[in-house]
Design an enzyme around this catalytic site. Structure first.
Site, mmCIF file in Angstrom:
data_model
loop_
_atom_site.group_PDB
_atom_site.id
_atom_site.type_symbol
_atom_site.label_atom_id
_atom_site.label_comp_id
_atom_site.label_asym_id
_atom_site.label_seq_id
_atom_site.Cartn_x
_atom_site.Cartn_y
_atom_site.Cartn_z
ATOM 1 N N GLY A 4 40.488 16.879 16.094
ATOM 2 C CA GLY A 4 39.600 17.740 16.871
ATOM 3 C C GLY A 4 38.621 16.916 17.688
ATOM 4 O O GLY A 4 38.881 15.754 18.004
ATOM 5 N N SER A 5 37.483 17.522 17.975
ATOM 6 C CA SER A 5 36.522 16.885 18.893
ATOM 7 C C SER A 5 35.724 15.791 18.183
ATOM 8 O O SER A 5 35.589 15.785 16.954
ATOM 9 C CB SER A 5 35.558 17.950 19.411
ATOM 10 O OG SER A 5 34.832 18.486 18.320
ATOM 11 N N ALA A 34 32.759 17.224 16.060
ATOM 12 C CA ALA A 34 33.094 17.705 14.717
ATOM 13 C C ALA A 34 33.492 16.530 13.816
ATOM 14 O O ALA A 34 33.109 16.474 12.645
ATOM 15 C CB ALA A 34 34.226 18.719 14.798
ATOM 16 N N GLY A 35 34.234 15.581 14.374
ATOM 17 C CA GLY A 35 34.680 14.432 13.578
ATOM 18 C C GLY A 35 33.506 13.626 13.046
ATOM 19 O O GLY A 35 33.479 13.229 11.868
ATOM 20 N N GLU A 68 41.109 12.089 13.893
ATOM 21 C CA GLU A 68 41.783 11.948 15.198
ATOM 22 C C GLU A 68 40.957 12.741 16.197
ATOM 23 O O GLU A 68 40.901 13.964 16.115
ATOM 24 C CB GLU A 68 43.201 12.533 15.130
ATOM 25 C CG GLU A 68 44.108 11.874 14.114
ATOM 26 C CD GLU A 68 44.382 10.429 14.443
ATOM 27 O OE1 GLU A 68 44.309 10.049 15.629
ATOM 28 O OE2 GLU A 68 44.633 9.652 13.507
ATOM 29 N N CYS A 87 44.358 15.577 24.057
ATOM 30 C CA CYS A 87 43.409 14.502 23.749
ATOM 31 C C CYS A 87 43.762 13.245 24.527
ATOM 32 O O CYS A 87 42.905 12.433 24.839
ATOM 33 C CB CYS A 87 43.419 14.220 22.259
ATOM 34 S SG CYS A 87 45.043 13.840 21.636
HETATM 35 P P1 NAD Z 1 37.030 21.169 17.271
HETATM 36 O O1 NAD Z 1 36.484 19.861 16.843
HETATM 37 O O2 NAD Z 1 36.078 22.131 17.872
HETATM 38 O O3 NAD Z 1 37.664 21.928 16.003
HETATM 39 C C1 NAD Z 1 38.683 21.344 15.214
HETATM 40 C C2 NAD Z 1 38.618 21.923 13.823
HETATM 41 O O4 NAD Z 1 37.443 21.453 13.136
HETATM 42 C C3 NAD Z 1 38.518 23.446 13.793
HETATM 43 O O5 NAD Z 1 39.292 23.897 12.728
HETATM 44 C C4 NAD Z 1 37.041 23.706 13.573
HETATM 45 O O6 NAD Z 1 36.759 24.930 12.979
HETATM 46 C C5 NAD Z 1 36.667 22.559 12.650
HETATM 47 N N1 NAD Z 1 35.271 22.130 12.707
HETATM 48 C C6 NAD Z 1 34.454 22.078 13.779
HETATM 49 N N2 NAD Z 1 33.250 21.562 13.426
HETATM 50 C C7 NAD Z 1 33.342 21.262 12.106
HETATM 51 C C8 NAD Z 1 32.434 20.685 11.164
HETATM 52 N N3 NAD Z 1 31.192 20.316 11.492
HETATM 53 N N4 NAD Z 1 32.858 20.516 9.891
HETATM 54 C C9 NAD Z 1 34.099 20.869 9.532
HETATM 55 N N5 NAD Z 1 34.999 21.434 10.376
HETATM 56 C C10 NAD Z 1 34.613 21.616 11.648
HETATM 57 O O7 NAD Z 1 38.263 20.865 18.215
HETATM 58 P P2 NAD Z 1 39.028 21.846 19.211
HETATM 59 O O8 NAD Z 1 38.067 22.264 20.270
HETATM 60 O O9 NAD Z 1 39.749 22.889 18.446
HETATM 61 O O10 NAD Z 1 40.150 20.888 19.831
HETATM 62 C C11 NAD Z 1 39.957 20.125 20.971
HETATM 63 C C12 NAD Z 1 39.515 18.739 20.593
HETATM 64 O O11 NAD Z 1 40.483 18.149 19.756
HETATM 65 C C13 NAD Z 1 39.404 17.808 21.795
HETATM 66 O O12 NAD Z 1 38.255 17.041 21.651
HETATM 67 C C14 NAD Z 1 40.643 16.939 21.687
HETATM 68 O O13 NAD Z 1 40.523 15.686 22.292
HETATM 69 C C15 NAD Z 1 40.787 16.841 20.215
HETATM 70 N N6 NAD Z 1 42.157 16.489 19.859
HETATM 71 C C16 NAD Z 1 42.393 15.258 19.335
HETATM 72 C C17 NAD Z 1 43.690 14.870 19.053
HETATM 73 C C18 NAD Z 1 44.011 13.535 18.453
HETATM 74 O O14 NAD Z 1 45.017 13.453 17.763
HETATM 75 N N7 NAD Z 1 43.241 12.497 18.671
HETATM 76 C C19 NAD Z 1 44.745 15.737 19.311
HETATM 77 C C20 NAD Z 1 44.464 16.988 19.840
HETATM 78 C C21 NAD Z 1 43.159 17.356 20.097
HETATM 79 C C1 SIN Z 2 47.382 15.723 22.027
HETATM 80 O O1 SIN Z 2 47.583 15.755 20.825
HETATM 81 O O2 SIN Z 2 46.477 16.399 22.562
HETATM 82 C C2 SIN Z 2 48.205 14.840 22.832
HETATM 83 C C3 SIN Z 2 49.483 14.419 22.290
HETATM 84 C C4 SIN Z 2 50.091 13.794 23.488
HETATM 85 O O3 SIN Z 2 50.459 14.519 24.392
HETATM 86 O O4 SIN Z 2 50.072 12.561 23.562
#
Ligand code: NAD
Ligand code: SIN
Length: 471
Positions: free
Chosen positions: A207-208, A211-212, A230, A264
Protein backbone atom coordinates in the site's frame (compact mmCIF):
# COMPACT_ATOMS: atom_id res chain seq x y z
CA UNK A 1 -23.05 3.80 5.65
CA UNK A 2 -23.59 2.82 9.30
CA UNK A 3 -20.80 2.60 11.88
CA UNK A 4 -20.22 -1.11 11.50
CA UNK A 5 -20.81 -1.61 7.80
CA UNK A 6 -19.82 0.05 4.61
CA UNK A 7 -20.79 0.30 0.99
CA UNK A 8 -18.58 0.37 -2.09
CA UNK A 9 -19.44 1.73 -5.52
CA UNK A 10 -18.29 1.04 -9.07
CA UNK A 11 -15.98 3.90 -10.04
CA UNK A 12 -17.14 3.85 -13.67
CA UNK A 13 -20.89 4.09 -13.02
CA UNK A 14 -21.40 5.02 -9.38
CA UNK A 15 -23.60 1.91 -8.92
CA UNK A 16 -23.52 0.23 -5.53
CA UNK A 17 -21.41 -2.90 -5.58
CA UNK A 18 -21.30 -4.23 -2.03
CA UNK A 19 -22.79 -3.51 1.37
CA UNK A 20 -20.92 -5.38 4.01
CA UNK A 21 -20.46 -5.58 7.77
CA UNK A 22 -17.14 -4.78 9.41
CA UNK A 23 -15.38 -7.81 10.92
CA UNK A 24 -14.62 -8.38 14.56
CA UNK A 25 -10.81 -8.42 14.53
CA UNK A 26 -10.41 -10.08 17.95
CA UNK A 27 -12.65 -12.91 16.82
CA UNK A 28 -10.74 -13.32 13.51
CA UNK A 29 -7.43 -13.54 15.36
CA UNK A 30 -8.76 -16.02 17.92
CA UNK A 31 -10.07 -18.28 15.14
CA UNK A 32 -6.79 -18.02 13.25
CA UNK A 33 -4.78 -18.91 16.36
CA UNK A 34 -6.86 -22.03 16.89
CA UNK A 35 -6.38 -23.08 13.25
CA UNK A 36 -2.61 -22.63 13.34
CA UNK A 37 -1.24 -25.93 14.63
CA UNK A 38 -3.28 -28.19 12.36
CA UNK A 39 -2.43 -26.24 9.19
CA UNK A 40 1.26 -26.05 10.09
CA UNK A 41 1.36 -29.82 10.75
CA UNK A 42 -0.30 -30.69 7.45
CA UNK A 43 2.39 -32.16 5.16
CA UNK A 44 3.81 -29.61 2.74
CA UNK A 45 2.70 -31.76 -0.21
CA UNK A 46 -0.92 -31.48 0.97
CA UNK A 47 -0.72 -27.72 1.34
CA UNK A 48 0.73 -27.49 -2.16
CA UNK A 49 -2.01 -29.71 -3.52
CA UNK A 50 -4.64 -27.45 -1.95
CA UNK A 51 -2.99 -24.42 -3.59
CA UNK A 52 -3.18 -26.18 -6.97
CA UNK A 53 -6.88 -26.84 -6.35
CA UNK A 54 -7.25 -23.14 -5.60
CA UNK A 55 -5.61 -22.30 -8.95
CA UNK A 56 -7.94 -24.72 -10.71
CA UNK A 57 -10.97 -23.19 -9.07
CA UNK A 58 -9.84 -19.67 -10.09
CA UNK A 59 -9.44 -20.92 -13.67
CA UNK A 60 -13.07 -22.12 -13.57
CA UNK A 61 -14.44 -18.80 -12.33
CA UNK A 62 -11.99 -16.61 -14.26
CA UNK A 63 -14.63 -14.71 -16.25
CA UNK A 64 -16.73 -13.88 -13.23
CA UNK A 65 -13.60 -12.91 -11.25
CA UNK A 66 -12.28 -10.60 -14.00
CA UNK A 67 -15.67 -8.92 -14.36
CA UNK A 68 -15.81 -8.22 -10.63
CA UNK A 69 -12.27 -6.78 -10.63
CA UNK A 70 -13.17 -4.57 -13.59
CA UNK A 71 -16.36 -3.37 -11.92
CA UNK A 72 -14.85 -2.69 -8.51
CA UNK A 73 -11.59 -1.04 -9.67
CA UNK A 74 -12.76 0.48 -12.97
CA UNK A 75 -9.82 -1.07 -14.84
CA UNK A 76 -10.56 -2.33 -18.37
CA UNK A 77 -11.80 -5.90 -18.67
CA UNK A 78 -8.75 -6.96 -20.74
CA UNK A 79 -6.54 -5.81 -17.90
CA UNK A 80 -8.66 -7.42 -15.19
CA UNK A 81 -8.25 -10.71 -17.06
CA UNK A 82 -4.46 -10.38 -16.82
CA UNK A 83 -4.85 -9.89 -13.08
CA UNK A 84 -6.77 -13.17 -12.80
CA UNK A 85 -4.05 -14.91 -14.84
CA UNK A 86 -1.49 -13.57 -12.37
CA UNK A 87 -3.51 -15.02 -9.45
CA UNK A 88 -3.40 -18.46 -11.08
CA UNK A 89 0.27 -18.16 -12.09
CA UNK A 90 1.28 -17.27 -8.53
CA UNK A 91 0.67 -20.82 -7.30
CA UNK A 92 3.34 -22.68 -9.32
CA UNK A 93 5.77 -19.77 -8.91
CA UNK A 94 5.33 -19.89 -5.13
CA UNK A 95 5.70 -23.66 -5.00
CA UNK A 96 9.01 -23.43 -6.88
CA UNK A 97 10.16 -20.50 -4.83
CA UNK A 98 9.37 -22.28 -1.54
CA UNK A 99 11.45 -25.27 -2.61
CA UNK A 100 14.34 -23.15 -3.86
CA UNK A 101 14.54 -20.48 -1.16
CA UNK A 102 13.11 -22.07 1.96
CA UNK A 103 13.24 -25.80 1.38
CA UNK A 104 15.15 -28.14 3.67
CA UNK A 105 18.80 -29.15 3.41
CA UNK A 106 20.69 -31.92 5.13
CA UNK A 107 24.46 -32.42 5.28
CA UNK A 108 25.83 -35.69 6.63
CA UNK A 109 28.95 -35.63 8.74
CA UNK A 110 29.73 -39.00 10.34
CA UNK A 111 31.41 -37.65 13.50
CA UNK A 112 29.30 -34.57 14.22
CA UNK A 113 26.01 -36.04 13.14
CA UNK A 114 23.78 -34.54 10.53
CA UNK A 115 23.42 -30.79 9.97
CA UNK A 116 19.94 -29.83 8.87
CA UNK A 117 18.24 -26.59 7.92
CA UNK A 118 14.47 -26.56 7.81
CA UNK A 119 11.93 -23.77 7.82
CA UNK A 120 8.99 -23.10 10.09
CA UNK A 121 5.99 -20.85 9.58
CA UNK A 122 5.64 -17.74 11.73
CA UNK A 123 2.04 -18.47 12.73
CA UNK A 124 -0.76 -15.96 12.07
CA UNK A 125 -0.01 -13.50 9.27
CA UNK A 126 -2.06 -10.36 8.60
CA UNK A 127 -2.17 -9.45 4.91
CA UNK A 128 -3.21 -5.88 4.06
CA UNK A 129 -3.89 -5.11 0.43
CA UNK A 130 -4.22 -2.07 -1.86
CA UNK A 131 -7.06 -1.32 -4.26
CA UNK A 132 -5.12 -1.14 -7.53
CA UNK A 133 -4.45 -4.90 -7.75
CA UNK A 134 -7.03 -6.09 -5.24
CA UNK A 135 -6.54 -9.80 -6.04
CA UNK A 136 -3.03 -10.26 -7.47
CA UNK A 137 -1.04 -8.34 -4.86
CA UNK A 138 -2.58 -9.71 -1.66
CA UNK A 139 -2.57 -13.14 -3.29
CA UNK A 140 1.18 -12.67 -3.74
CA UNK A 141 1.48 -12.66 0.07
CA UNK A 142 -1.32 -15.14 0.83
CA UNK A 143 -0.22 -18.07 -1.34
CA UNK A 144 3.42 -18.17 -0.16
CA UNK A 145 2.28 -17.65 3.46
CA UNK A 146 -0.16 -20.58 3.28
CA UNK A 147 2.36 -22.84 1.52
CA UNK A 148 4.85 -22.15 4.31
CA UNK A 149 2.25 -23.26 6.88
CA UNK A 150 1.00 -19.90 8.18
CA UNK A 151 -2.65 -19.09 8.60
CA UNK A 152 -3.75 -15.80 7.11
CA UNK A 153 -6.16 -13.00 7.93
CA UNK A 154 -6.61 -10.87 4.83
CA UNK A 155 -7.95 -7.34 5.08
CA UNK A 156 -8.60 -6.03 1.60
CA UNK A 157 -8.66 -2.33 0.85
CA UNK A 158 -11.89 -0.69 1.97
CA UNK A 159 -12.22 0.38 -1.68
CA UNK A 160 -12.21 -3.20 -3.02
CA UNK A 161 -13.75 -5.56 -0.44
CA UNK A 162 -15.88 -7.44 -3.00
CA UNK A 163 -12.80 -8.68 -4.86
CA UNK A 164 -11.21 -9.53 -1.51
CA UNK A 165 -14.26 -11.60 -0.56
CA UNK A 166 -14.26 -13.35 -3.94
CA UNK A 167 -10.58 -14.25 -3.61
CA UNK A 168 -11.02 -15.70 -0.11
CA UNK A 169 -14.06 -17.65 -1.25
CA UNK A 170 -11.90 -19.27 -3.98
CA UNK A 171 -9.54 -20.60 -1.30
CA UNK A 172 -12.49 -21.98 0.68
CA UNK A 173 -14.05 -23.56 -2.40
CA UNK A 174 -10.71 -25.30 -3.00
CA UNK A 175 -11.02 -26.97 0.41
CA UNK A 176 -8.80 -24.68 2.50
CA UNK A 177 -10.32 -24.19 5.95
CA UNK A 178 -12.40 -21.11 6.70
CA UNK A 179 -10.18 -20.28 9.67
CA UNK A 180 -6.95 -20.94 7.75
CA UNK A 181 -7.61 -18.05 5.38
CA UNK A 182 -10.08 -15.50 6.67
CA UNK A 183 -11.44 -12.28 5.30
CA UNK A 184 -11.40 -9.28 7.62
CA UNK A 185 -13.60 -6.50 6.35
CA UNK A 186 -12.75 -3.01 7.48
CA UNK A 187 -10.99 0.26 6.84
CA UNK A 188 -7.98 1.92 8.49
CA UNK A 189 -9.23 1.37 12.07
CA UNK A 190 -9.58 -2.38 11.51
CA UNK A 191 -6.18 -2.39 9.78
CA UNK A 192 -4.64 -0.78 12.84
CA UNK A 193 -6.40 -3.20 15.19
CA UNK A 194 -5.13 -6.16 13.19
CA UNK A 195 -1.56 -4.91 12.90
CA UNK A 196 -1.21 -4.18 16.59
CA UNK A 197 -3.02 -7.30 17.81
CA UNK A 198 -0.75 -9.16 20.22
CA UNK A 199 -1.65 -12.54 18.75
CA UNK A 200 -0.51 -12.00 15.20
CA UNK A 201 3.03 -12.90 14.19
CA UNK A 202 3.53 -10.78 11.11
CA UNK A 203 2.18 -8.15 8.75
CA UNK A 204 2.50 -8.46 5.00
CA UNK A 205 1.55 -5.08 3.64
CA UNK A 206 1.17 -3.58 0.16
CA UNK A 207 0.00 0.00 0.00
CA UNK A 208 0.97 3.63 0.44
CA UNK A 209 4.07 4.89 2.18
CA UNK A 210 1.93 6.75 4.72
CA UNK A 211 0.23 3.55 5.86
CA UNK A 212 3.45 1.51 5.64
CA UNK A 213 5.34 3.92 7.87
CA UNK A 214 2.43 4.00 10.34
CA UNK A 215 2.54 0.18 10.51
CA UNK A 216 6.30 0.18 10.96
CA UNK A 217 5.93 2.67 13.80
CA UNK A 218 3.12 0.69 15.44
CA UNK A 219 5.33 -2.40 15.49
CA UNK A 220 8.59 -0.70 16.45
CA UNK A 221 8.51 -2.19 19.94
CA UNK A 222 7.71 -5.68 18.64
CA UNK A 223 10.91 -6.73 16.87
CA UNK A 224 9.78 -10.35 16.71
CA UNK A 225 6.92 -9.59 14.33
CA UNK A 226 7.74 -9.96 10.66
CA UNK A 227 6.88 -6.79 8.77
CA UNK A 228 7.10 -6.82 4.98
CA UNK A 229 6.31 -3.42 3.49
CA UNK A 230 5.71 -2.91 -0.24
CA UNK A 231 5.02 0.76 -0.78
CA UNK A 232 4.84 3.40 -3.49
CA UNK A 233 7.32 5.07 -5.79
CA UNK A 234 8.21 8.29 -7.60
CA UNK A 235 9.63 6.33 -10.48
CA UNK A 236 11.78 7.82 -13.25
CA UNK A 237 12.00 6.87 -16.89
CA UNK A 238 15.11 8.30 -18.55
CA UNK A 239 15.40 8.76 -22.31
CA UNK A 240 18.82 9.12 -23.94
CA UNK A 241 19.90 8.72 -27.54
CA UNK A 242 17.77 6.41 -29.59
CA UNK A 243 16.56 6.58 -33.18
CA UNK A 244 13.33 4.82 -32.09
CA UNK A 245 11.41 7.73 -30.61
CA UNK A 246 7.97 6.34 -31.46
CA UNK A 247 8.80 3.17 -29.51
CA UNK A 248 10.22 5.28 -26.70
CA UNK A 249 6.90 7.18 -26.57
CA UNK A 250 4.99 3.88 -26.42
CA UNK A 251 7.12 2.66 -23.51
CA UNK A 252 6.56 5.97 -21.70
CA UNK A 253 2.79 5.81 -22.21
CA UNK A 254 2.68 2.21 -20.98
CA UNK A 255 4.81 3.15 -17.97
CA UNK A 256 2.85 6.25 -16.99
CA UNK A 257 -0.77 5.60 -17.93
CA UNK A 258 -1.51 1.85 -17.72
CA UNK A 259 -4.21 1.32 -15.05
CA UNK A 260 -4.79 5.11 -15.20
CA UNK A 261 -1.37 5.50 -13.57
CA UNK A 262 -2.51 3.52 -10.52
CA UNK A 263 0.48 1.23 -10.38
CA UNK A 264 3.15 1.48 -7.76
CA UNK A 265 5.72 0.99 -10.52
CA UNK A 266 4.19 3.61 -12.84
CA UNK A 267 6.58 6.22 -14.24
CA UNK A 268 5.86 9.53 -12.54
CA UNK A 269 8.83 11.41 -13.99
CA UNK A 270 10.16 11.47 -17.54
CA UNK A 271 13.75 12.70 -17.68
CA UNK A 272 14.91 13.52 -21.17
CA UNK A 273 18.05 14.90 -22.80
CA UNK A 274 17.67 18.45 -24.13
CA UNK A 275 18.20 17.64 -27.77
CA UNK A 276 15.58 14.85 -27.73
CA UNK A 277 12.93 16.90 -25.98
CA UNK A 278 11.04 18.36 -28.97
CA UNK A 279 10.87 15.24 -31.16
CA UNK A 280 10.10 12.97 -28.19
CA UNK A 281 7.36 15.24 -26.85
CA UNK A 282 5.81 15.38 -30.32
CA UNK A 283 5.60 11.55 -30.39
CA UNK A 284 4.44 11.33 -26.78
CA UNK A 285 1.63 13.88 -27.13
CA UNK A 286 0.50 12.38 -30.45
CA UNK A 287 0.19 8.93 -28.88
CA UNK A 288 -1.33 10.09 -25.58
CA UNK A 289 -4.07 11.98 -27.43
CA UNK A 290 -5.16 8.68 -28.95
CA UNK A 291 -5.63 6.85 -25.64
CA UNK A 292 -9.21 5.75 -25.03
CA UNK A 293 -10.46 6.43 -21.50
CA UNK A 294 -13.75 4.65 -20.92
CA UNK A 295 -15.75 2.18 -18.84
CA UNK A 296 -14.22 -1.25 -18.23
CA UNK A 297 -16.69 -3.05 -20.51
CA UNK A 298 -16.82 -0.46 -23.30
CA UNK A 299 -16.42 -1.51 -26.91
CA UNK A 300 -13.83 -0.76 -28.23
CA UNK A 301 -11.93 -1.62 -25.08
CA UNK A 302 -10.32 1.42 -23.48
CA UNK A 303 -6.63 1.79 -22.72
CA UNK A 304 -7.55 2.96 -19.24
CA UNK A 305 -10.60 3.42 -17.04
CA UNK A 306 -11.39 5.91 -14.28
CA UNK A 307 -9.33 6.35 -11.14
CA UNK A 308 -10.70 4.64 -8.06
CA UNK A 309 -13.05 7.36 -6.76
CA UNK A 310 -14.05 11.01 -6.93
CA UNK A 311 -11.96 11.95 -3.91
CA UNK A 312 -8.84 10.57 -5.60
CA UNK A 313 -9.73 12.36 -8.86
CA UNK A 314 -10.11 15.66 -6.96
CA UNK A 315 -6.83 15.16 -5.15
CA UNK A 316 -5.03 14.50 -8.47
CA UNK A 317 -6.60 17.56 -10.11
CA UNK A 318 -5.50 19.70 -7.16
CA UNK A 319 -1.97 18.28 -7.38
CA UNK A 320 -1.84 19.13 -11.08
CA UNK A 321 -2.92 22.71 -10.30
CA UNK A 322 -0.23 22.86 -7.60
CA UNK A 323 2.42 21.91 -10.17
CA UNK A 324 1.01 24.50 -12.61
CA UNK A 325 1.03 27.28 -10.06
CA UNK A 326 4.58 26.51 -8.93
CA UNK A 327 6.35 26.75 -12.26
CA UNK A 328 5.07 23.71 -14.18
CA UNK A 329 4.27 24.14 -17.88
CA UNK A 330 1.30 22.06 -19.08
CA UNK A 331 1.92 19.92 -22.15
CA UNK A 332 -1.41 18.13 -21.84
CA UNK A 333 -3.93 19.11 -19.19
CA UNK A 334 -5.27 16.63 -16.71
CA UNK A 335 -9.04 16.94 -17.09
CA UNK A 336 -12.14 15.42 -15.57
CA UNK A 337 -14.00 13.78 -18.45
CA UNK A 338 -17.43 13.11 -16.90
CA UNK A 339 -19.35 15.04 -14.26
CA UNK A 340 -19.58 13.20 -10.98
CA UNK A 341 -17.46 10.23 -12.09
CA UNK A 342 -13.67 9.86 -11.66
CA UNK A 343 -12.67 9.60 -15.33
CA UNK A 344 -9.51 11.65 -15.94
CA UNK A 345 -7.66 12.30 -19.17
CA UNK A 346 -3.87 11.78 -18.90
CA UNK A 347 -1.93 14.86 -17.80
CA UNK A 348 1.63 15.72 -18.87
CA UNK A 349 3.45 18.65 -17.35
CA UNK A 350 6.98 20.01 -17.81
CA UNK A 351 8.37 20.68 -14.33
CA UNK A 352 11.93 21.57 -15.42
CA UNK A 353 11.56 25.17 -14.26
CA UNK A 354 10.14 24.34 -10.84
CA UNK A 355 12.39 25.35 -7.96
CA UNK A 356 11.28 22.44 -5.84
CA UNK A 357 9.63 19.41 -7.36
CA UNK A 358 7.53 17.67 -4.71
CA UNK A 359 8.90 14.19 -4.04
CA UNK A 360 5.53 12.53 -3.55
CA UNK A 361 3.73 9.73 -5.31
CA UNK A 362 0.85 11.11 -7.41
CA UNK A 363 -1.06 7.86 -7.82
CA UNK A 364 -2.85 8.56 -11.08
CA UNK A 365 -2.35 9.52 -14.75
CA UNK A 366 0.08 12.42 -14.27
CA UNK A 367 3.52 12.46 -15.88
CA UNK A 368 6.06 15.15 -15.00
CA UNK A 369 8.77 15.92 -17.56
CA UNK A 370 12.24 17.20 -16.71
CA UNK A 371 14.74 18.30 -19.36
CA UNK A 372 18.44 17.73 -18.61
CA UNK A 373 21.67 18.53 -20.49
CA UNK A 374 23.44 15.14 -20.22
CA UNK A 375 23.37 11.57 -18.93
CA UNK A 376 25.04 12.45 -15.62
CA UNK A 377 22.37 15.03 -14.87
CA UNK A 378 19.70 12.51 -15.91
CA UNK A 379 21.01 9.97 -13.41
CA UNK A 380 21.24 12.60 -10.66
CA UNK A 381 17.66 13.70 -11.38
CA UNK A 382 16.41 10.10 -11.45
CA UNK A 383 17.92 9.55 -7.99
CA UNK A 384 16.47 12.80 -6.69
CA UNK A 385 13.81 11.00 -4.66
CA UNK A 386 13.39 9.32 -1.28
CA UNK A 387 11.61 6.43 -3.02
CA UNK A 388 13.32 3.64 -4.95
CA UNK A 389 10.89 1.20 -6.52
CA UNK A 390 11.42 1.12 -10.29
CA UNK A 391 13.37 2.97 -12.98
CA UNK A 392 13.83 2.53 -16.71
CA UNK A 393 16.40 3.65 -19.21
CA UNK A 394 15.27 4.02 -22.81
CA UNK A 395 17.95 4.26 -25.48
CA UNK A 396 21.74 4.10 -25.23
CA UNK A 397 23.91 1.00 -25.43
CA UNK A 398 25.02 -1.73 -23.01
CA UNK A 399 27.65 0.53 -21.40
CA UNK A 400 25.03 3.20 -20.75
CA UNK A 401 22.71 0.67 -19.19
CA UNK A 402 25.51 -0.69 -17.04
CA UNK A 403 26.23 2.82 -15.79
CA UNK A 404 22.52 3.43 -15.19
CA UNK A 405 22.16 0.10 -13.35
CA UNK A 406 25.17 0.84 -11.16
CA UNK A 407 24.05 4.37 -10.29
CA UNK A 408 20.31 4.09 -9.77
CA UNK A 409 18.84 3.30 -6.36
CA UNK A 410 15.80 1.11 -7.02
CA UNK A 411 14.62 -2.47 -6.68
CA UNK A 412 13.64 -2.72 -10.36
CA UNK A 413 15.94 -1.27 -13.04
CA UNK A 414 14.87 -1.91 -16.64
CA UNK A 415 16.30 -1.16 -20.05
CA UNK A 416 14.08 -0.39 -23.04
CA UNK A 417 11.15 -1.81 -21.09
CA UNK A 418 8.39 -0.04 -19.15
CA UNK A 419 8.87 0.73 -15.45
CA UNK A 420 5.82 -1.41 -14.65
CA UNK A 421 4.60 -4.91 -15.53
CA UNK A 422 6.94 -6.59 -13.05
CA UNK A 423 7.23 -10.36 -13.32
CA UNK A 424 6.10 -12.54 -10.39
CA UNK A 425 8.97 -14.88 -11.22
CA UNK A 426 11.45 -12.23 -10.02
CA UNK A 427 11.88 -10.55 -6.65
CA UNK A 428 9.71 -7.45 -6.29
CA UNK A 429 10.42 -4.64 -3.88
CA UNK A 430 12.05 -1.28 -3.46
CA UNK A 431 14.49 0.68 -1.34
CA UNK A 432 14.16 4.02 0.44
CA UNK A 433 10.51 4.82 1.12
CA UNK A 434 9.41 2.09 -1.30
CA UNK A 435 10.09 -0.93 0.90
CA UNK A 436 11.93 -2.43 3.84
CA UNK A 437 14.19 -4.95 2.13
CA UNK A 438 11.69 -7.77 2.28
CA UNK A 439 10.97 -8.12 -1.42
CA UNK A 440 7.79 -9.88 -2.48
CA UNK A 441 6.94 -11.91 -5.60
CA UNK A 442 9.56 -14.68 -6.01
CA UNK A 443 11.25 -13.77 -2.72
CA UNK A 444 8.01 -13.74 -0.69
CA UNK A 445 8.96 -17.23 0.51
CA UNK A 446 11.77 -15.60 2.53
CA UNK A 447 9.47 -13.63 4.82
CA UNK A 448 6.88 -16.40 5.19
CA UNK A 449 9.13 -18.86 7.05
CA UNK A 450 12.11 -18.76 9.35
CA UNK A 451 15.08 -21.12 9.15
CA UNK A 452 15.84 -23.53 11.97
CA UNK A 453 19.31 -25.07 12.15
CA UNK A 454 19.67 -28.51 13.75
CA UNK A 455 22.47 -30.97 14.36
CA UNK A 456 21.16 -34.48 14.73
CA UNK A 457 22.37 -38.00 15.63
CA UNK A 458 20.35 -41.18 15.75
CA UNK A 459 21.86 -42.15 19.18
CA UNK A 460 22.99 -39.97 22.12
CA UNK A 461 26.68 -41.01 21.74
CA UNK A 462 29.02 -38.54 23.52
CA UNK A 463 32.44 -38.31 25.24
CA UNK A 464 34.40 -35.55 27.08
CA UNK A 465 38.10 -35.69 26.12
CA UNK A 466 39.56 -32.76 28.03
CA UNK A 467 39.13 -31.41 31.54
CA UNK A 468 38.07 -34.51 33.47
CA UNK A 469 39.86 -35.96 36.53
CA UNK A 470 41.36 -39.46 36.18
CA UNK A 471 39.00 -42.22 37.29
P1 NAD B 1 -3.34 2.31 1.42
O1 NAD B 1 -2.02 2.41 2.08
O2 NAD B 1 -4.27 3.45 1.60
O3 NAD B 1 -4.13 1.03 1.99
C1 NAD B 1 -3.58 -0.28 1.91
C2 NAD B 1 -4.17 -1.11 3.02
O4 NAD B 1 -3.66 -0.68 4.30
C3 NAD B 1 -5.69 -1.01 3.14
O5 NAD B 1 -6.17 -2.28 3.45
C4 NAD B 1 -5.90 -0.03 4.27
O6 NAD B 1 -7.12 -0.16 4.92
C5 NAD B 1 -4.75 -0.37 5.19
N1 NAD B 1 -4.27 0.71 6.05
C6 NAD B 1 -4.19 2.03 5.76
N2 NAD B 1 -3.63 2.70 6.80
C7 NAD B 1 -3.35 1.76 7.74
C8 NAD B 1 -2.75 1.83 9.04
N3 NAD B 1 -2.33 2.97 9.59
N4 NAD B 1 -2.60 0.67 9.73
C9 NAD B 1 -2.99 -0.49 9.20
N5 NAD B 1 -3.58 -0.61 7.99
C10 NAD B 1 -3.74 0.51 7.27
O7 NAD B 1 -3.07 1.98 -0.10
P2 NAD B 1 -4.07 2.07 -1.34
O8 NAD B 1 -4.45 3.50 -1.52
O9 NAD B 1 -5.14 1.06 -1.21
O10 NAD B 1 -3.15 1.59 -2.56
C11 NAD B 1 -2.37 2.46 -3.31
C12 NAD B 1 -0.97 2.51 -2.76
O11 NAD B 1 -0.42 1.21 -2.76
C13 NAD B 1 -0.03 3.35 -3.62
O12 NAD B 1 0.77 4.11 -2.78
C14 NAD B 1 0.80 2.31 -4.35
O13 NAD B 1 2.06 2.76 -4.76
C15 NAD B 1 0.88 1.24 -3.33
N6 NAD B 1 1.19 -0.04 -3.95
C16 NAD B 1 2.41 -0.59 -3.73
C17 NAD B 1 2.75 -1.77 -4.36
C18 NAD B 1 4.07 -2.45 -4.13
O14 NAD B 1 4.11 -3.66 -4.26
N7 NAD B 1 5.13 -1.75 -3.82
C19 NAD B 1 1.85 -2.38 -5.23
C20 NAD B 1 0.61 -1.79 -5.43
C21 NAD B 1 0.29 -0.62 -4.77
C1 SIN C 1 1.80 -2.63 -9.01
O1 SIN C 1 1.75 -3.56 -8.22
O2 SIN C 1 1.15 -1.57 -8.81
C2 SIN C 1 2.66 -2.75 -10.17
C3 SIN C 1 3.03 -4.09 -10.59
C4 SIN C 1 3.64 -3.79 -11.91
O3 SIN C 1 2.91 -3.46 -12.82
O4 SIN C 1 4.88 -3.76 -11.97
Amino acid sequence: MSDNSFVTYEPATGAEILRVAVSDIDECVARARRACPEWAMLPLANRMELMRRFANHVRKVADEFAELIARETGKPLWEARTEVDAVVGKVEISINSYAERTGSKKLDNALQGRAAVRHKPHGVMAVLGPYNFPAHLPNGHIVPALIAGNVVIFKPSEKTPAVGAFLVDCFHKAGIGEDVIQLAIGAVEEGKALVSHRDIDGVLFTGSVQAGVAINRALATNPAKIVALEMGGNNPVVVIDTPMLADAATLIVQSAFTTAGQRCTAARRLIVLDHLYDPLMAELLKLTERLIVDEPFADPQPFMGPVIDNRTAEMLLESFVHLLTHGGKPLMNLKRLRDGLPFLSPGIIDTTAMDERPDVELFGPILQVVKVPDFDSAIAEANNTRFGLSASLIGGGPDDFERFWNSIRAGIINWNRPTNGASSAQPFGGVGLSGNHRPAAYYAADYCAYPVASTEMEQPRAAIHIGLTQR
